[in-house]
Design a protein around this motif. Structure first.
Motif, PDB file in Angstrom:
ATOM      1  N   ARG A   1      42.264 -20.511  29.017  1.00 14.58           N
ATOM      2  CA  ARG A   1      42.203 -20.364  30.480  1.00 14.58           C
ATOM      3  C   ARG A   1      43.351 -19.487  30.993  1.00 14.58           C
ATOM      4  NH1 ARG A   1      38.529 -23.804  32.711  1.00 14.58           N
ATOM      5  NH2 ARG A   1      37.939 -25.653  31.501  1.00 14.58           N
ATOM      6  N   ALA A   2      44.529 -19.669  30.381  1.00 17.75           N
ATOM      7  CA  ALA A   2      45.714 -18.938  30.838  1.00 17.75           C
ATOM      8  C   ALA A   2      45.672 -17.467  30.451  1.00 17.75           C
ATOM      9  CB  ALA A   2      46.978 -19.593  30.285  1.00 17.75           C
ATOM     10  N   THR A   3      44.956 -17.130  29.370  1.00 15.41           N
ATOM     11  CA  THR A   3      45.032 -15.771  28.817  1.00 15.41           C
ATOM     12  C   THR A   3      43.739 -14.970  28.920  1.00 15.41           C
ATOM     13  OG1 THR A   3      44.458 -16.579  26.584  1.00 15.41           O
ATOM     14  CG2 THR A   3      46.802 -16.488  27.171  1.00 15.41           C
ATOM     15  N   ILE A   4      42.685 -15.546  29.520  1.00 13.23           N
ATOM     16  CA  ILE A   4      41.379 -14.882  29.544  1.00 13.23           C
ATOM     17  C   ILE A   4      41.435 -13.519  30.234  1.00 13.23           C
ATOM     18  CG2 ILE A   4      40.689 -16.074  31.666  1.00 13.23           C
ATOM     19  CD1 ILE A   4      38.346 -15.112  28.763  1.00 13.23           C
ATOM     20  N   ASP A   5      42.333 -13.347  31.202  1.00 14.40           N
ATOM     21  CA  ASP A   5      42.400 -12.080  31.934  1.00 14.40           C
ATOM     22  C   ASP A   5      43.425 -11.110  31.361  1.00 14.40           C
ATOM     23  OD1 ASP A   5      40.454 -12.757  33.887  1.00 14.40           O
ATOM     24  OD2 ASP A   5      41.953 -13.977  34.946  1.00 14.40           O
ATOM     25  N   THR A   6      44.345 -11.594  30.553  1.00 17.18           N
ATOM     26  CA  THR A   6      45.448 -10.736  30.109  1.00 17.18           C
ATOM     27  C   THR A   6      45.560 -10.571  28.598  1.00 17.18           C
ATOM     28  OG1 THR A   6      46.949 -12.660  30.163  1.00 17.18           O
ATOM     29  CG2 THR A   6      46.849 -11.265  32.143  1.00 17.18           C
ATOM     30  N   HIS A   7      45.145 -11.587  27.833  1.00 16.85           N
ATOM     31  CA  HIS A   7      45.280 -11.539  26.376  1.00 16.85           C
ATOM     32  C   HIS A   7      44.010 -12.081  25.727  1.00 16.85           C
ATOM     33  CE1 HIS A   7      49.396 -11.446  27.873  1.00 16.85           C
ATOM     34  NE2 HIS A   7      49.783 -10.950  26.728  1.00 16.85           N
ATOM     35  N   LYS A   8      42.912 -11.342  25.905  1.00 22.90           N
ATOM     36  CA  LYS A   8      41.612 -11.828  25.420  1.00 22.90           C
ATOM     37  C   LYS A   8      41.585 -12.055  23.912  1.00 22.90           C
ATOM     38  CE  LYS A   8      38.495 -10.126  29.027  1.00 22.90           C
ATOM     39  NZ  LYS A   8      39.502  -9.771  30.020  1.00 22.90           N
ATOM     40  N   ILE A   9      42.496 -11.414  23.190  1.00 21.91           N
ATOM     41  CA  ILE A   9      42.525 -11.595  21.740  1.00 21.91           C
ATOM     42  C   ILE A   9      42.782 -13.047  21.376  1.00 21.91           C
ATOM     43  CG2 ILE A   9      45.000 -11.058  21.539  1.00 21.91           C
ATOM     44  CD1 ILE A   9      44.325  -9.675  18.864  1.00 21.91           C
ATOM     45  N   PHE A  10      43.523 -13.773  22.223  1.00 22.53           N
ATOM     46  CA  PHE A  10      43.775 -15.193  21.961  1.00 22.53           C
ATOM     47  C   PHE A  10      42.489 -16.003  22.149  1.00 22.53           C
ATOM     48  CE2 PHE A  10      48.540 -14.835  23.181  1.00 22.53           C
ATOM     49  CZ  PHE A  10      48.792 -14.250  21.957  1.00 22.53           C
ATOM     50  N   VAL A  11      41.688 -15.632  23.153  1.00 21.05           N
ATOM     51  CA  VAL A  11      40.421 -16.325  23.390  1.00 21.05           C
ATOM     52  C   VAL A  11      39.504 -16.134  22.186  1.00 21.05           C
ATOM     53  CG1 VAL A  11      38.421 -16.522  24.916  1.00 21.05           C
ATOM     54  CG2 VAL A  11      40.680 -15.985  25.881  1.00 21.05           C
ATOM     55  N   ARG A  12      39.467 -14.916  21.668  1.00 24.05           N
ATOM     56  CA  ARG A  12      38.612 -14.635  20.502  1.00 24.05           C
ATOM     57  C   ARG A  12      39.101 -15.412  19.278  1.00 24.05           C
ATOM     58  NH1 ARG A  12      38.801  -8.124  21.500  1.00 24.05           N
ATOM     59  NH2 ARG A  12      37.856  -8.159  23.576  1.00 24.05           N
ATOM     60  N   GLU A  13      40.417 -15.497  19.118  1.00 24.91           N
ATOM     61  CA  GLU A  13      40.969 -16.236  17.981  1.00 24.91           C
ATOM     62  C   GLU A  13      40.603 -17.718  18.076  1.00 24.91           C
ATOM     63  OE1 GLU A  13      42.864 -16.834  14.411  1.00 24.91           O
ATOM     64  OE2 GLU A  13      42.531 -14.904  15.397  1.00 24.91           O
ATOM     65  N   CYS A  14      40.688 -18.276  19.279  1.00 21.14           N
ATOM     66  CA  CYS A  14      40.322 -19.682  19.465  1.00 21.14           C
ATOM     67  C   CYS A  14      38.838 -19.899  19.178  1.00 21.14           C
ATOM     68  CB  CYS A  14      40.659 -20.135  20.885  1.00 21.14           C
ATOM     69  SG  CYS A  14      42.432 -20.308  21.208  1.00 21.14           S
ATOM     70  N   CYS A  15      37.988 -18.976  19.642  1.00 29.39           N
ATOM     71  CA  CYS A  15      36.548 -19.085  19.366  1.00 29.39           C
ATOM     72  C   CYS A  15      36.278 -19.063  17.867  1.00 29.39           C
ATOM     73  CB  CYS A  15      35.797 -17.941  20.040  1.00 29.39           C
ATOM     74  SG  CYS A  15      35.621 -18.099  21.813  1.00 29.39           S
ATOM     75  N   SER A  16      36.927 -18.167  17.165  1.00 31.61           N
ATOM     76  CA  SER A  16      36.740 -18.081  15.712  1.00 31.61           C
ATOM     77  C   SER A  16      37.165 -19.374  15.032  1.00 31.61           C
ATOM     78  CB  SER A  16      37.559 -16.908  15.144  1.00 31.61           C
ATOM     79  OG  SER A  16      37.088 -15.680  15.645  1.00 31.61           O
ATOM     80  N   THR A  17      38.242 -19.965  15.533  1.00 33.45           N
ATOM     81  CA  THR A  17      38.709 -21.242  14.968  1.00 33.45           C
ATOM     82  C   THR A  17      37.685 -22.341  15.205  1.00 33.45           C
ATOM     83  OG1 THR A  17      41.022 -20.627  15.307  1.00 33.45           O
ATOM     84  CG2 THR A  17      40.552 -22.958  15.013  1.00 33.45           C
TER      85      THR A  17
END
Length: 441
Positions: free
Chosen positions: A308-324
């Protein structure tokens, strides 16, 4: 483009100029020059690094050491910085491995280790750290255990002063670089690394980076040693610690604002790097580990908060979480994981974000794929799936969640972007009828 080329040329020339000046300095001037070189090394890009750190350069360093034109202490400072930057840039060139300096360092480690008395422990640690940092993925099976023995001694120091913390950080960093493909008997390291991690959990004596490095070293060993699962989960409480670190870091970073103060900017970059490393390690854990842990909900909740905190600025973290989350479903019992994802807020987050018109194609695709994977997983065809009633109850929860969030409208509005995403990113399906699929008991 021309500006970048000029910058590259300037950095490379400046490095060569500073390095050539070393042999004309006294030891004090030499140290100042090394510090200047190290600052420049931090700025080199990939191409500049490759053109500067050649086999010839490492051979020149050895020649300068042997001719007393460069002290061993200052040479160590330079080699550690070069090795650190090599790993940071994920550079796997073999210029050091092919150099005479590589052979000489190995020889010095063996010679010093063979001494029965008056071993120069500080020199041994320095040489071992240089060897591991510069070799990175090319560490030999023979050298790794020997280096580990001396480096762990430094890492076990309990003092909390800044100097000791820095020593422990570089020591654990060098250990974390040993590839998972280098087989090491666990009796060589396990008691020591457990003591390091447990002591930090009680006294918080390590830096954030050092603690992360200690875990990374152990997690690499898990890749080919499943016996470490019980230690990592039950003795050292990885899931709890990972959740705590992600929560703490995610909450302390101002993700949306760009820092103007250089020191604050540096601290923010460091914190972001640590978050990235923890996410990488969590992914690694779920890829390798098959144990079921009750703390998964807490970890999922912390990862969802980070998304939620990074969806607009660091989408790579969102993708990493999805992969996990994908790997959790593949390697853990399906029903508990789906329920954990529901309770941890991950499904809510996906559904909320799918309604945003600004969501990019890759993340849209990942969210839809995730929902399809859940529906397939709840088919009841898994080998370990026996409780049909629980499966149906979980599917019903998913149906209610999808209907509550208006999934059909979302799916219709995003159909075209997803088809485009499929063509661009080689995605092989767009599943338009997931609600109906869930309803098919």
């Amino acid at each position: 483009m021309q500006v970048q080329k000029d910058t590259e040329t300037y950095n490379t020339k400046k490095f060569n100029e500073l390095f050539s000046e070393l042999e004309h300095c006294n030891e004090e001037e030499e140290k100042e020059k090394i510090e200047e070189i190290n600052e420049l090394v931090n700025k080199l890009d990939e191409n500049e690094y490759l053109s500067s750190f050649t086999t010839k350069l490492f051979d020149d360093i050895l020649k300068m050491i042997e001719e007393k034109k460069l002290s061993m202490g200052n040479a160590v400072l330079l080699m550690k910085r070069i090795g650190y930057c090599k790993i940071k840039k994920e550079n796997e060139n073999e210029s050091f491995s092919n150099s005479l300096l590589h052979d000489r360092i190995q020889e010095m480690i063996f010679d010093e280790e063979k001494k029965k008395e008056e071993k120069n422990e500080r020199l041994l640690v320095d040489l071992c750290e240089c060897y591991l940092l510069l070799n990175h993925v090319h560490t030999s099976f023979e050298m790794a255990p020997m280096c580990m023995h001396f480096i762990l001694k430094v890492s076990l120091k309990k003092d909390e002063n800044e100097e000791t913390q820095k020593e422990a950080e570089i020591a654990l960093f060098s250990l974390s670089c040993i590839s998972e493909y280098v087989t090491i008997k666990q009796e060589i390291y396990l008691n020591e690394i457990k003591e390091i991690i447990k002591y930090h959990q009680e006294h918080r004596n390590l830096t954030h980076f050092a603690y992360n490095f200690a875990w990374m070293f152990l997690m690499r060993r898990l890749f080919f040693n499943s016996k470490l699962e019980t230690v990592i989960i039950n003795d050292l409480h990885f899931v709890r610690e990972a959740a705590s670190e992600v929560k703490k870091l995610a909450g302390s970073i101002d993700w949306k604002n760009n820092e103007k103060d250089e020191e604050m900017k540096r601290m923010k970059i460091n914190d972001i790097v640590i978050v990235e490393r923890w996410l990488c390690m969590i992914h690694y854990f779920f890829y390798s580990c098959k144990f079921r842990v009750e703390k998964f909900i807490e970890l999922i909740s912390c990862m969802t908060s980070l998304c939620r905190a990074t969806i607009d600025t660091h989408k790579i973290f969102v993708r990493e979480c999805c992969s996990t989350f994908f790997d959790m479903m593949k390697h853990q019992p399906v029903l508990p994981v789906v329920n954990d994802l529901l309770k941890g807020g991950a499904i809510d987050f996906f559904m909320e974000e799918l309604q945003r018109s600004t969501l990019d194609d890759i993340i849209s695709y990942m969210f839809f794929k995730f929902l399809k994977e859940i529906s397939i997983s709840l088919e009841g065809n898994e080998e370990n799936e026996t409780d049909d009633a629980e499966r149906k109850a979980t599917k019903q929860k998913m149906v209610e969640k999808l209907e509550e969030e208006g999934y059909e409208d979302i799916n219709t509005s995003l159909c075209k972007p997803l088809v485009y995403s499929r063509n661009k990113y080689f995605c092989y399906f767009v599943y338009a009828g997931i609600v109906d699929h869930f309803m098919e008991f």
